[in-house]
Design a protein around this motif. Structure first.
Motif, PDB file in Angstrom:
ATOM      1  N   TRP A  24       0.800  -1.230   0.000  1.00 41.23           N
ATOM      2  CA  TRP A  24       0.000   0.000   0.000  1.00 41.23           C
ATOM      3  C   TRP A  24       0.831   1.278   0.000  1.00 41.23           C
ATOM      4  O   TRP A  24       0.474   2.226  -0.706  1.00 41.23           O
ATOM      5  N   PRO A  25       1.940   1.378   0.742  1.00 42.62           N
ATOM      6  CA  PRO A  25       2.702   2.632   0.678  1.00 42.62           C
ATOM      7  C   PRO A  25       3.134   2.992  -0.749  1.00 42.62           C
ATOM      8  O   PRO A  25       3.170   4.163  -1.102  1.00 42.62           O
ATOM      9  N   VAL A  26       3.414   2.004  -1.572  1.00 40.61           N
ATOM     10  CA  VAL A  26       3.749   2.255  -2.979  1.00 40.61           C
ATOM     11  C   VAL A  26       2.476   2.527  -3.770  1.00 40.61           C
ATOM     12  O   VAL A  26       2.367   3.512  -4.506  1.00 40.61           O
ATOM     13  N   LEU A  29       0.226   5.856  -4.069  1.00 40.15           N
ATOM     14  CA  LEU A  29       0.557   6.934  -5.008  1.00 40.15           C
ATOM     15  C   LEU A  29      -0.352   6.913  -6.239  1.00 40.15           C
ATOM     16  O   LEU A  29      -0.651   7.958  -6.814  1.00 40.15           O
ATOM     17  N   ALA A  30      -0.807   5.729  -6.640  1.00 39.44           N
ATOM     18  CA  ALA A  30      -1.780   5.640  -7.745  1.00 39.44           C
ATOM     19  C   ALA A  30      -3.105   6.262  -7.313  1.00 39.44           C
ATOM     20  O   ALA A  30      -3.728   7.018  -8.070  1.00 39.44           O
ATOM     21  N   ALA A  31      -3.518   5.950  -6.094  1.00 38.93           N
ATOM     22  CA  ALA A  31      -4.770   6.510  -5.577  1.00 38.93           C
ATOM     23  C   ALA A  31      -4.695   8.031  -5.501  1.00 38.93           C
ATOM     24  O   ALA A  31      -5.648   8.736  -5.878  1.00 38.93           O
ATOM     25  N   VAL A  95       2.175  -2.652 -11.711  1.00 41.37           N
ATOM     26  CA  VAL A  95       3.167  -1.875 -10.960  1.00 41.37           C
ATOM     27  C   VAL A  95       4.093  -2.859 -10.255  1.00 41.37           C
ATOM     28  O   VAL A  95       3.663  -3.546  -9.321  1.00 41.37           O
ATOM     29  N   PRO A  96       5.349  -2.954 -10.680  1.00 42.07           N
ATOM     30  CA  PRO A  96       6.294  -3.790  -9.953  1.00 42.07           C
ATOM     31  C   PRO A  96       6.621  -3.129  -8.615  1.00 42.07           C
ATOM     32  O   PRO A  96       7.087  -1.997  -8.579  1.00 42.07           O
ATOM     33  N   VAL A  97       6.335  -3.829  -7.539  1.00 43.59           N
ATOM     34  CA  VAL A  97       6.565  -3.288  -6.201  1.00 43.59           C
ATOM     35  C   VAL A  97       7.946  -3.742  -5.733  1.00 43.59           C
ATOM     36  O   VAL A  97       8.226  -4.938  -5.705  1.00 43.59           O
TER      37      VAL A  97
END
Length: 179
Positions: A24-26, A29-31, A95-97
């Motif tokens: 979620w921290p990554v 940013l999409a949200a 999205v590669p996390v």
């Protein structure tokens, strides 16, 4: 419910999913990018490995629930974006996390190596903001008001880059030709 399409209206247009809440921290940013454009979205954990039935149901039901784009973040083996793309007609953005091992390179390679016929648009490792912005552009293809907002956003990017260039030129003594 839209009378023309039978698809619910007013709900989320973009689904943001990830394999774990640690993503979620990554993915947030999409949200945030979608919120900048007032694009309704939802976010959830849908693990390809730990909850495959739910993941398949999410992908199969997404279009019928009114979603237009899915953004899927995954680390490690990164099967989530491809598996969703295999069961939905919607565009999927992977999205590669990044994880502590391999810095997300394993995820990137897993997501971009999709077989013919199962496309997944892929952004940079940790590039969830760009995934959100790409989702906006996909929606803007059929939404003139959203397209106008994207054009204004791009003009702001240009203006910002020009201002940064002016600062650099001012500190370096201006442009010079040659070496």
């Amino acid at each position: 419910m839209s009378q023309q399409t039978g698809v619910p209206t007013g709900g989320p247009r973009v689904g943001i999913v990830m394999g774990s809440d640690s993503d979620w921290p990554v993915m947030k940013l999409a949200a945030l990018a979608l919120e900048e454009f007032d694009v309704a979205h939802e976010a959830d954990v849908v693990s390809a490995h730990r909850m495959p039935e739910e993941m398949l149901a999410y992908g199969k039901e997404a279009a019928g629930r009114g979603l237009s784009v899915i953004i899927a973040g995954a680390g490690g083996a990164a099967h989530l974006p491809g598996m969703l793309a295999s069961v939905t007609p919607l565009p999927v953005i992977g999205v590669p996390v990044p994880l502590s091992n391999l810095d997300g390179l394993d995820s990137l390679l897993s997501i971009v190596q999709m077989p013919a016929g199962v496309p997944v648009a892929t952004v940079a490792v940790g590039g969830a903001r760009n995934a959100g912005l790409l989702a906006v552009r996909i929606l803007a293809a059929s939404d003139p008001a959203l397209r106008e907002r994207m054009v204004a956003f791009q003009a702001d990017l240009k203006r910002s880059a020009q201002e940064k260039g002016a600062v650099v030129r001012g500190e370096s003594g201006g442009r010079r030709l040659g070496f």
